[in-house]
Design an enzyme around this catalytic site. Structure first.
Site, PDB file in Angstrom:
ATOM      1  CB  SER A 160     139.670  -6.841  10.883  1.00 15.57           C
ATOM      2  OG  SER A 160     137.931  -6.147  10.934  1.00 15.57           O
TER       3      SER A 160
ATOM      4  CE1 TYR B  44     141.253  -2.139   9.329  1.00 14.27           C
ATOM      5  CE2 TYR B  44     139.034  -3.301   9.587  1.00 14.27           C
ATOM      6  CZ  TYR B  44     140.652  -2.679   9.610  1.00 14.27           C
ATOM      7  OH  TYR B  44     141.247  -3.374  11.122  1.00 14.27           O
TER       8      TYR B  44
HETATM    9  N1  NAD Z   1     140.497  -1.794  16.961  1.00 14.30           N
HETATM   10  C1  NAD Z   1     139.601  -2.450  16.357  1.00 14.30           C
HETATM   11  O1  NAD Z   1     138.859  -2.687  16.028  1.00 14.30           O
HETATM   12  C2  NAD Z   1     140.350  -3.663  15.423  1.00 14.30           C
HETATM   13  C3  NAD Z   1     139.376  -4.800  14.441  1.00 14.30           C
HETATM   14  C4  NAD Z   1     140.130  -5.047  13.675  1.00 14.30           C
HETATM   15  C5  NAD Z   1     141.185  -5.611  13.386  1.00 14.30           C
HETATM   16  N2  NAD Z   1     142.665  -4.599  13.902  1.00 14.30           N
HETATM   17  C6  NAD Z   1     143.623  -4.721  13.510  1.00 14.30           C
HETATM   18  O2  NAD Z   1     144.279  -4.802  14.563  1.00 14.30           O
HETATM   19  C7  NAD Z   1     145.676  -4.016  14.185  1.00 14.30           C
HETATM   20  C8  NAD Z   1     145.849  -3.382  15.692  1.00 14.30           C
HETATM   21  O3  NAD Z   1     144.609  -2.295  15.771  1.00 14.30           O
HETATM   22  P1  NAD Z   1     144.608  -1.568  16.608  1.00 14.30           P
HETATM   23  O4  NAD Z   1     143.203  -1.374  16.887  1.00 14.30           O
HETATM   24  O5  NAD Z   1     145.368  -1.632  17.674  1.00 14.30           O
HETATM   25  O6  NAD Z   1     145.103  -0.068  16.334  1.00 14.30           O
HETATM   26  P2  NAD Z   1     146.058   1.282  16.801  1.00 14.30           P
HETATM   27  O7  NAD Z   1     145.854   2.513  16.124  1.00 14.30           O
HETATM   28  O8  NAD Z   1     145.916   1.866  18.168  1.00 14.30           O
HETATM   29  O9  NAD Z   1     147.817   1.143  16.858  1.00 14.30           O
HETATM   30  C9  NAD Z   1     147.707   0.617  15.348  1.00 14.30           C
HETATM   31  C10 NAD Z   1     149.431   0.748  15.287  1.00 14.30           C
HETATM   32  O10 NAD Z   1     150.180   0.959  13.994  1.00 14.30           O
HETATM   33  C11 NAD Z   1     151.302   1.637  14.425  1.00 14.30           C
HETATM   34  N3  NAD Z   1     151.276   1.776  12.580  1.00 14.30           N
HETATM   35  C12 NAD Z   1     150.079   2.360  11.587  1.00 14.30           C
HETATM   36  N4  NAD Z   1     150.523   2.445  10.172  1.00 14.30           N
HETATM   37  C13 NAD Z   1     152.043   1.802  10.286  1.00 14.30           C
HETATM   38  C14 NAD Z   1     152.940   1.469   9.619  1.00 14.30           C
HETATM   39  N5  NAD Z   1     153.243   1.780   8.166  1.00 14.30           N
HETATM   40  N6  NAD Z   1     154.512   0.579  10.265  1.00 14.30           N
HETATM   41  C15 NAD Z   1     154.637   0.792  11.705  1.00 14.30           C
HETATM   42  N7  NAD Z   1     152.955   0.661  12.114  1.00 14.30           N
HETATM   43  C16 NAD Z   1     152.229   1.717  11.468  1.00 14.30           C
HETATM   44  C17 NAD Z   1     150.357   2.991  14.712  1.00 14.30           C
HETATM   45  O11 NAD Z   1     150.913   4.152  14.787  1.00 14.30           O
HETATM   46  C18 NAD Z   1     149.662   2.247  15.723  1.00 14.30           C
HETATM   47  O12 NAD Z   1     151.197   2.689  16.770  1.00 14.30           O
HETATM   48  C19 NAD Z   1     145.171  -3.149  12.879  1.00 14.30           C
HETATM   49  O13 NAD Z   1     145.752  -4.344  12.165  1.00 14.30           O
HETATM   50  C20 NAD Z   1     144.061  -3.028  13.476  1.00 14.30           C
HETATM   51  O14 NAD Z   1     143.518  -2.786  11.183  1.00 14.30           O
HETATM   52  C21 NAD Z   1     141.849  -3.203  15.009  1.00 14.30           C
END
Ligand code: NAD
Length: 277
Positions: free
Chosen positions: A145, A158
């Protein structure tokens, strides 16, 4: 050498039921790749499986908690027996956390580190040996991130988890420099996904009003997860080093290298506007 075409290649995506993971599974499927879509529950993966298969490629959906070492070992073995070693592994599953440090409990810290750090470690540990042994161009993308490059207040656990992913992935790149596996660190900024609706961890001190303000901010300012997904496809094709997707993320990344004080002031201002400071 980079992977330039995806027909009949296998791409493993964790956290594929939602947000960035889902968009990424779809983006690689559109390029002709077979998809292994993993998430906590198979029912949540069912729509993804159907959409992927509608594109004429195969999709294996698999329920696994990435934090669970034994389950991840079994998952990797199941993928190998069905598809062989994956060509692309995307350790994307992750959870968010919101709360001032001194008003947070340690239980949240542990879960964030278990999922966001150990989940990525497990993916690499159990898939990389088969990817190396299989030979030919292979690609690993670890989703960190922008918070892993410069933290924002109220997201300490985080940011710590993502900082760990970023710095460890950098070291792994060095260890794999002479191997057939190219490594990319993915650093999204504010992306409009359900992550802010499903915050796995919110400190009790965070008010509903603050949460609502933050969700609004992500919806209003966040970029679409498809943008990150497309950047990942491109990173594989070009053997990219880092993916910086999201509003002003590239700019902030470079400002951070010039002036820590400046980026700190920007992040404080950003957090106040987003409502979590
Ligand atoms: N959305 C943002 O602004 C953002 C920014 C930077 C980084 N990220 C990173 O991107 C990645 C995806 O995030 P997103 O925004 O798509 O979130 P999201 O919540 O839409 O999707 C995350 C998915 O991961 C699954 N998950 C969570 N814990 C889990 C586990 N222990 N085992 C298996 N699956 C699991 C959830 O069920 C969900 O389907 C994450 O690593 C997040 O930290 C997101």
């Amino acid at each position: 050498m980079a992977i330039t075409t995806f027909a009949d290649k296998t791409v493993v995506v964790t956290g594929a039921a939602s947000g960035i993971g889902r968009a990424t599974a779809m983006a690689f499927a559109r390029e002709g790749a077979h998809i292994v879509a993993a998430d906590l529950h198979t029912d949540a993966l069912e729509p993804v499986r159907q959409e992927v298969e509608a594109l004429g490629v195969r999709c294996m959906s698999y329920a696994v908690d990435v934090a669970d070492e034994a389950a991840m070992k079994t998952f990797a073995a199941a993928v190998q027996s069905r598809f062989g070693a994956p060509h692309v592994l995307i350790n994307n599953a992750g959870i968010g956390y919101l709360g001032l440090f001194l008003r947070s409990d340690l239980e949240h810290w542990q879960r964030i580190l278990d999922v966001n750090v150990m989940g990525v470690v497990h993916g690499c540990y159990f898939f990389l040996p088969m990817m190396i042994a299989a030979g030919g161009p292979r690609h690993l993308l670890n989703v960190s991130s922008s918070a892993g490059n410069f933290p924002s207040p109220s997201m300490g656990a985080y940011a710590a988890s993502k900082g760990a992913v970023s710095i460890w992935t950098e070291g792994l790149k060095m260890e794999l420099a002479d191997s057939n596996v190219h490594v990319t660190t993915v650093c999204p900024g504010v992306i409009n996904t359900p992550i802010v609706r499903n915050w796995a961890g919110v400190a009790p001190s965070v008010s509903d009003e603050t949460l609502a303000k933050m969700r609004d901010y992500y919806q209003r300012e966040g970029c679409a997860p498809e943008v990150v997904a497309r950047a990942m496809v491109k990173a594989v094709r070009k053997n990219g080093d880092i993916v910086l997707s999201g509003p002003k993320v590239g700019l902030a990344y470079h400002v951070r290298r010039v002036s820590v004080k400046l980026i700190r002031a920007i992040m404080i201002d950003f957090s106040r506007k987003a409502g979590y400071l």
